[in-house]
Design an enzyme around this catalytic site. Structure first.
Site, PDB file in Angstrom:
ATOM      1  N   CYS A  38     -19.180 -38.552  -8.924  1.00 23.64           N
ATOM      2  CA  CYS A  38     -19.488 -38.281  -7.508  1.00 23.64           C
ATOM      3  C   CYS A  38     -19.392 -39.518  -6.609  1.00 23.64           C
ATOM      4  O   CYS A  38     -18.568 -39.544  -5.701  1.00 23.64           O
ATOM      5  CB  CYS A  38     -20.897 -37.712  -7.400  1.00 23.64           C
TER       6      CYS A  38
HETATM    7  N1  LIG Z   1     -21.675 -33.649 -12.346  1.00 29.64           N
HETATM    8  C1  LIG Z   1     -22.559 -33.811 -11.391  1.00 29.64           C
HETATM    9  O1  LIG Z   1     -23.591 -34.404 -11.609  1.00 29.64           O
HETATM   10  C2  LIG Z   1     -22.325 -33.250  -9.994  1.00 29.64           C
HETATM   11  C3  LIG Z   1     -23.389 -33.300  -9.082  1.00 29.64           C
HETATM   12  C4  LIG Z   1     -23.224 -32.767  -7.813  1.00 29.64           C
HETATM   13  C5  LIG Z   1     -21.990 -32.215  -7.455  1.00 29.64           C
HETATM   14  N2  LIG Z   1     -20.957 -32.182  -8.339  1.00 29.64           N
HETATM   15  C6  LIG Z   1     -19.707 -31.541  -7.910  1.00 29.64           C
HETATM   16  O2  LIG Z   1     -19.592 -30.289  -8.567  1.00 29.64           O
HETATM   17  C7  LIG Z   1     -18.223 -30.001  -8.841  1.00 29.64           C
HETATM   18  C8  LIG Z   1     -18.028 -29.717 -10.318  1.00 29.64           C
HETATM   19  O3  LIG Z   1     -18.353 -30.888 -11.052  1.00 29.64           O
HETATM   20  P1  LIG Z   1     -18.720 -30.885 -12.577  1.00 29.64           P
HETATM   21  O4  LIG Z   1     -19.329 -32.207 -12.851  1.00 29.64           O
HETATM   22  O5  LIG Z   1     -19.468 -29.657 -12.954  1.00 29.64           O
HETATM   23  O6  LIG Z   1     -17.252 -30.811 -13.230  1.00 29.64           O
HETATM   24  P2  LIG Z   1     -16.899 -30.535 -14.768  1.00 29.64           P
HETATM   25  O7  LIG Z   1     -15.576 -31.157 -14.992  1.00 29.64           O
HETATM   26  O8  LIG Z   1     -18.061 -30.874 -15.643  1.00 29.64           O
HETATM   27  O9  LIG Z   1     -16.763 -28.965 -14.845  1.00 29.64           O
HETATM   28  C9  LIG Z   1     -15.783 -28.240 -14.205  1.00 29.64           C
HETATM   29  C10 LIG Z   1     -15.459 -27.013 -15.028  1.00 29.64           C
HETATM   30  O10 LIG Z   1     -14.503 -26.260 -14.291  1.00 29.64           O
HETATM   31  C11 LIG Z   1     -13.518 -25.784 -15.192  1.00 29.64           C
HETATM   32  N3  LIG Z   1     -12.318 -25.488 -14.416  1.00 29.64           N
HETATM   33  C12 LIG Z   1     -11.361 -26.325 -13.978  1.00 29.64           C
HETATM   34  N4  LIG Z   1     -10.442 -25.651 -13.266  1.00 29.64           N
HETATM   35  C13 LIG Z   1     -10.835 -24.363 -13.255  1.00 29.64           C
HETATM   36  C14 LIG Z   1     -10.295 -23.184 -12.693  1.00 29.64           C
HETATM   37  N5  LIG Z   1      -9.169 -23.219 -11.999  1.00 29.64           N
HETATM   38  N6  LIG Z   1     -10.980 -22.049 -12.879  1.00 29.64           N
HETATM   39  C15 LIG Z   1     -12.125 -22.014 -13.594  1.00 29.64           C
HETATM   40  N7  LIG Z   1     -12.685 -23.095 -14.153  1.00 29.64           N
HETATM   41  C16 LIG Z   1     -12.037 -24.247 -13.983  1.00 29.64           C
HETATM   42  C17 LIG Z   1     -13.370 -26.881 -16.208  1.00 29.64           C
HETATM   43  O11 LIG Z   1     -12.829 -26.387 -17.422  1.00 29.64           O
HETATM   44  C18 LIG Z   1     -14.834 -27.335 -16.372  1.00 29.64           C
HETATM   45  O12 LIG Z   1     -15.498 -26.596 -17.374  1.00 29.64           O
HETATM   46  C19 LIG Z   1     -17.434 -31.184  -8.304  1.00 29.64           C
HETATM   47  O13 LIG Z   1     -17.015 -30.910  -7.000  1.00 29.64           O
HETATM   48  C20 LIG Z   1     -18.457 -32.290  -8.290  1.00 29.64           C
HETATM   49  O14 LIG Z   1     -18.137 -33.278  -7.312  1.00 29.64           O
HETATM   50  C21 LIG Z   1     -21.112 -32.681  -9.619  1.00 29.64           C
END
Ligand SMILES: NC(=O)c1ccc[n+]([C@@H]2O[C@H](COP(=O)([O-])OP(=O)(O)OC[C@H]3O[C@@H](n4cnc5c(N)ncnc54)[C@H](O)[C@@H]3O)[C@@H](O)[C@H]2O)c1
Length: 442
Positions: A279
C-alpha cells in the site's frame, strides 16, 4: 408498508441483508478479501468467494488457510456456514452483493494499473442481475468508481441507483495488528447515488461495528489515499530526520521516544531501511497520476517518495563504511540480512526493502544470506531471484558473517544472542538502544 420513494430492488436487497438471508460475493480472496469473507461468515451470511487462482480456491474449499496470520480453523468454520470458493464467474448472479478486493498495483511507468479491477468487472458484468450491490474496495484514485465502473454497469442496460447499486468502500486491513480486526475497524462508504449509499450501509452494517458514510464515491476514494499519503509523508519526514540526526551524531530513536511523551500534537513514526508493503509505497502515486489531469503536482508525495526510495542506498552506505572501518570491502564479505518480510511479524514480502538491500549487496559482490522465521524459503517473485533458504540463527552461524544487517525486527529473533555473537550489526530499526561496540545504527 413499502416506501414508494425507494426502488423495490433496494427494499428487497436491504431486507435480505438485514435478515441475513443475502448471499455475499467476495471477488479476490487475498489479504483483504479473505478476512472480509470470514467476517461475513461469522456474522451469519453465506459467502461465495470468487478468485481466478484455482490453487487458492482449492485450498480454501478444503478448509485450509494459505495466509499465515489467518487461522485455518476460521476457514473451516466459514465452510460449515456455507462459505464456498470458486473460479466460475458465471455464478456472479448468485450473490446479492459483489465486493471487489483485487490488486491495484503500478505499471512499469509508476502509473495506476487498473487492469485487475477492470478485468474483474468485465468478467462479472455479463452475469450480474438487477437488485445487486457492487462495492469496490481496492485502493484507487478518485473517480475510478464513477468513471470506470458506472459506465460499465450502464452498458449492460442497468440504471445505477435503481436496478443495481454501486459503492466504493476502502479497505483498512492491517495484517498482523492484534488490536484491530475487520469488525472493529470503522469502514468508510460512499455511493454513486443516495440509494447506492443506502445499499452500501445495509451491506456493511451487519458485519462492521461502525460504517462511516461520505457524500460520494470520490470522497471515499480520496479518504483512503489521504490515510496512506499521511503515512508515506510522515515516514519520509522521519527518514530525513534520521539522516540529519545521524550526521549530528544524535540517536533518532532516542529523540522519537522522547517526543512521543508529548500527550498531544505529536504522532511517532519510525525510520527504516525503506518503504514496503502493497500500500504505502504505491497508493500515493495513484493520486499523483490523477492530479496531473487537473494540472496539479503532488509535491509532498513525490518528495517523500524520493526520500523513502533512497533509504536502501543510505543503509548500504552505512554497511560499506562500517566494513571499511574494519578493513573490509563489501565485495567478498559475508552478509546476513535479518528479516526480509516488509514489516515485523508478518510473512508478506511485497515491495520489501530487504529485497532491494539484498540485491544491492549482491551486485556489489557480497555473499548474501538471510534469516526470517516467517519466510523459510525465498519466494519466487516477479523481478527478484534468490535461490536461498532462511539460515538457522545459532551462535556459530551468527559469528560466521562479516556483518548482520537488521532490516525487519521480528519479535521471534533472539536479539541478545545476535548481539553476543555478531562481529558487526547494522541496525536499521533502533532495536539496540544503548551504544555497543559492534552495533552501527542506520
Ligand atoms: N493487504 C493490505 O493490507 C491492504 C490494506 C488495505 C487496502 N488494500 C487494497 O486492497 C486491494 C487488494 O489487496 P490484497 O492485499 O488483498 O491483494 P492480494 O494480492 O492479497 O489479493 C488479491 C486477490 O485477487 C485475486 N485476483 C486477481 N485478479 C482477479 C480477478 N480478475 N478476478 C478475481 N480475483 C482476482 C488474486 O488471485 C488474489 O487472491 C488492493 O487495492 C490493495 O491496495 C490492501
Amino acid at each position: 408498508m413499502r416506501d414508494e420513494s425507494k426502488p423495490a430492488t433496494l427494499e428487497q436487497l436491504t431486507s435480505r441483508l438485514r435478515d441475513r438471508t443475502a448471499v455475499i460475493g467476495i471477488v479476490g480472496l487475498g489479504y483483504v478479501g479473505l478476512p472480509l469473507t470470514l467476517r461475513y461468515a461469522e456474522a451469519g451470511f453465506r459467502v461465495l468467494g470468487i478468485d481466478i487462482d484455482g490453487a487458492k480456491v482449492d485450498r480454501l474449499n478444503r478448509g485450509e488457510s494459505y495466509i499465515k496470520h489467518i487461522d485455518g480453523a476460521a476457514i473451516a468454520r466459514a465452510r460449515e456456514h456455507g462459505f464456498e470458493a470458486t473460479t466460475d464467474f458465471t455464478r456472479a448472479g448468485e450473490p446479492d452483493a459483489l465486493v471487489i478486493c483485487v490488486p491495484t498495483p503500478l505499471n512499469a511507468y509508476r502509473e495506476p494499473d487498473l487492469s485487475f479491477v477492470l478485468d474483474t468487472a468485465d468478467a462479472l458484468l455479463p452475469f450480474m442481475r438487477a437488485g445487486q450491490v457492487l462495492s469496490l474496495e481496492s485502493t484507487t484514485y478518485p473517480g475510478t468508481t464513477d468513471e470506470e465502473l458506472k459506465p460499465r454497469l450502464e452498458s449492460r442496460g442497468f440504471t445505477v441507483g435503481r436496478d443495481v447499486f454501486l459503492v466504493f468502500s476502502p479497505e483498512r486491513e492491517d495484517p498482523g495488528n492484534p488490536d484491530f480486526h475487520t469488525r472493529t475497524i470503522p469502514k468508510v462508504c460512499g455511493g454513486v447515488t443516495p440509494a447506492c449509499l443506502e445499499a452500501g450501509l445495509a451491506l456493511y452494517g451487519p458485519a462492521i461495528d461502525r460504517v462511516v458514510p461520505v457524500s460520494s464515491t470520490r470522497a471515499a476514494e480520496l479518504t483512503k489515499l489521504l490515510e496512506n499519503i499521511h503515512r508515506a509523508v510522515n515516514i519520509g519526514l522521519v527518514n530525513e530526520m534520521k539522516v540529519i540526526a545521524d550526521r549530528m551524531d544524535i540517536d533518532i530513536h532516542e529523540v522519537i521516544r522522547a517526543a512521543a511523551t508529548k500527550p498531544f500534537g505529536f504522532t511517532p513514526y519510525y525510520p527504516g531501511p525503506g518503504l514496503g508493503g502493497h500500500c504505502i509505497p504505491i497508493d500515493p502515486f495513484y493520486l499523483t497520476w490523477k492530479a496531473r489531469e487537473f494540472g496539479l503536482h503532488t509535491r509532498f508525495i513525490e518528495l517523500a517518495g524520493e526520500i523513502n526510495s533512497d533509504m536502501p542506498h543510505w543503509v548500504i552506505g552505512k554497511v560499506t563504511d562500517a566494513l571499511n572501518l574494519r578493513g573490509r570491502s563489501v565485495m567478498g564479505s559475508r552478509v546476513l540480512v535479518l528479516g526480509i518480510a516488509y514489516k515485523k511479524d508478518v510473512e508478506d514480502m511485497r515491495e520489501s526493502p530487504s529485497v532491494e538491500l539484498m540485491e544491492i549487496l549482491r551486485d556489489k559482490g557480497a555473499l548474501v544470506d538471510y534469516a526470517d522465521p516467517h519466510v523459510p524459503v525465498f519466494p519466487r517473485m516477479r523481478e527478484h531471484r534468490f535461490d536461498l533458504k532462511s539460515v538457522e540463527l545459532d551462535a556459530p552461524t551468527i559469528a560466521s558473517y562479516d556483518v548482520v544487517l537488521l532490516a525487519t525486527a521480528h519479535s521471534a529473533f533472539d536479539y541478545d544472542l545476535i548481539r553476543q555473537y555478531a562481529k558487526l550489526i547494522v541496525d536499521t530499526r533502533g532495536v539496540y538502544l544503548t551504544p555497543l561496540p559492534n552495533v552501527v545504527k542506520a
